[in-house]
Design an enzyme around this catalytic site. Structure first.
Site, PDB file in Angstrom:
ATOM      1  N   GLY A 132       0.839  -1.201   0.000  1.00 32.53           N
ATOM      2  CA  GLY A 132       0.000   0.000   0.000  1.00 32.53           C
ATOM      3  C   GLY A 132       0.868   1.243   0.000  1.00 32.53           C
ATOM      4  N   SER A 134       1.449   3.668  -3.325  1.00 29.20           N
ATOM      5  CA  SER A 134       1.020   4.757  -4.214  1.00 29.20           C
ATOM      6  C   SER A 134      -0.360   5.295  -3.829  1.00 29.20           C
ATOM      7  CB  SER A 134       0.988   4.272  -5.666  1.00 29.20           C
ATOM      8  OG  SER A 134       2.271   3.859  -6.090  1.00 29.20           O
ATOM      9  N   GLU A 249      13.040  -3.196  -4.754  1.00 32.64           N
ATOM     10  CA  GLU A 249      12.170  -3.180  -5.926  1.00 32.64           C
ATOM     11  C   GLU A 249      12.942  -2.774  -7.169  1.00 32.64           C
ATOM     12  OE1 GLU A 249       7.846  -1.387  -7.310  1.00 32.64           O
ATOM     13  OE2 GLU A 249       8.981  -0.337  -5.779  1.00 32.64           O
ATOM     14  N   GLU A 376      10.558   9.594 -16.031  1.00 38.38           N
ATOM     15  CA  GLU A 376      10.851  10.982 -15.665  1.00 38.38           C
ATOM     16  C   GLU A 376      11.531  11.057 -14.301  1.00 38.38           C
ATOM     17  OE1 GLU A 376       7.826  10.789 -18.735  1.00 38.38           O
ATOM     18  OE2 GLU A 376       7.965   9.842 -16.763  1.00 38.38           O
TER      19      GLU A 376
END
Length: 393
Positions: A132, A134, A249, A376
């Site tokens: 949990g 984003s 990650e 980005e």
């Protein structure tokens, strides 16, 4: 860098290949289920059984301590096993992302009680986890989260919303990022909670993806009560825990992906050979370029692996993530272009090439420049942290 394979590593690789030959499920069994939704009961049962078989032989998390289901091996040994699973095109681990992100984070930051309680069931696929992190309107800036937890006696009471939570619609637990001190600076006053997904007040809403899958979800929290002992790390100092999670990650998950890219390129070259187009100079040039790029990803992954093996933060993992995610999109674009008019066909269509698998992978690749930090964001990290460039005005 010495690229000579270590004898101990190669011995482990041979041992695991031998085990795989005797234990890998029949390909047709997984092929029948692989395109079903992630929460499909038969698919879930199949993947749980496969992961249990791996766990019984201690192949799921080779680098974890023995008491938590591992072998007490090195990170390199673990990644070798992950490479071989990809090379064999084995069914995925049902809890793969959580094993790669949540598990190592709990090992580094959890209490002894938390490790004993949560890690063995995670390895054996007895419990499924989601992340949990984003939130809506936050983009890739995790520190701008607005989901809050307020201490009330022996509980934290959580209110807020998460989005893009993979497997939340099938998860038993959530590794949840919350703001516990709204007055603190942006990267402070954050805590990490272990939340049972069956707790009253949690609502999960699956999101339909362009592939037709529903692995991503929105999760709503309405006065969800979480035991105070379920905090990972120190209260209000969860950002360091988050950095540990993100390091795994963007590090350990990405390091083995070069094997997947190699398999995709091998399949593409076989398709070119089968359609007798090797003599086309444009196709030969494109394939040669992809050979170079896949090799570059492999070499860059070895560099990141060297940092991880020495317990150093991988300084250029953003370079690997950025290049690899954009490369795989170009590779899938080219694969789809080679199919010509057949590229318009989807699964189940009689004339679809390989039952539309290329079309599915092409759509999946759209997410590669978003997941684990957008391109980005990666470019900003490279500019500021690697090149030392000033922030824009």
């Amino acid at each position: 860098m010495d690229l000579t394979p270590h004898p101990r590593i190669e011995e482990l690789r041979r041992e695991f290949r031998t085990w795989l030959r005797s234990n890998l499920p029949p390909r047709e069994g997984w092929e029948r289920l692989r395109h079903r939704p992630g929460a499909d009961p038969e698919r879930l049962d199949f993947l749980r059984a496969w992961q249990r078989r791996l766990a019984e032989a201690r192949w799921v998390a080779v680098h974890w301590p023995v008491e938590y289901g591992g072998r007490g091996g090195s990170l390199l040994e673990h990644l070798v096993v992950q490479e071989e699973l990809l090379r064999a095109e084995a069914p995925p681990l049902v809890n793969g992302p959580s094993l790669a992100i949540f598990g190592p984070t709990l090992l580094a930051c959890g209490t002894p009680e938390q490790k004993r309680r949560f890690l063995p069931p995670l390895v054996r696929a007895e419990e499924i986890w989601c992340l949990g992190f984003s939130e809506p309107d936050a983009g890739s800036d995790l520190a701008s989260l607005r989901t809050r937890a307020v201490r009330e006696g022996d509980f934290w009471v959580v209110d807020g919303q998460k989005v893009w939570s993979t497997y939340a619609n099938q998860a038993d637990w959530c590794f949840l990022l919350v703001r516990t001190d709204p007055e603190a600076p942006k990267h402070r006053g954050i805590s990490c909670l272990l939340v049972p997904m069956r707790t009253p007040g949690i609502t999960v809403r699956p999101l339909r993806e362009i592939t037709g899958d529903t692995d991503f979800n929105e999760v709503f929290f309405d006065r969800v009560r979480v035991p105070a002992e379920n905090v990972v790390g120190e209260v209000h100092r969860g950002w360091q825990v988050v950095l540990t999670a993100l390091g795994h990650e963007r590090g350990t998950l990405v390091v083995v992906e070069h094997v997947r890219y190699r398999r995709a390129l091998d399949r593409l070259e076989s398709f070119v050979a089968a359609t007798r187009r090797r003599s086309d100079p444009r196709i030969r040039q494109a394939l040669a370029q992809f050979e170079i790029e896949v090799k570059l990803v492999e070499l860059r992954a070895l560099r990141v692996l060297g940092d991880l093996e020495r317990a150093r933060p991988p300084t250029d993992v953003s370079v690997l993530k950025l290049f690899a995610s954009e490369m795989v999109q170009r590779l899938q674009d080219f694969a789809l272009t080679l199919q010509g008019p057949y590229a318009q066909l989807w699964r189940g269509t009689p004339r679809a090439i390989d039952d539309g698998d290329t079309q599915y992978q092409w759509l999946m690749a759209r997410a590669s420049t978003i997941a684990s930090g957008t391109s980005e964001v990666q470019r900003n990290i490279i500019a500021e942290r690697l090149l030392g460039l000033p922030r824009g005005g």
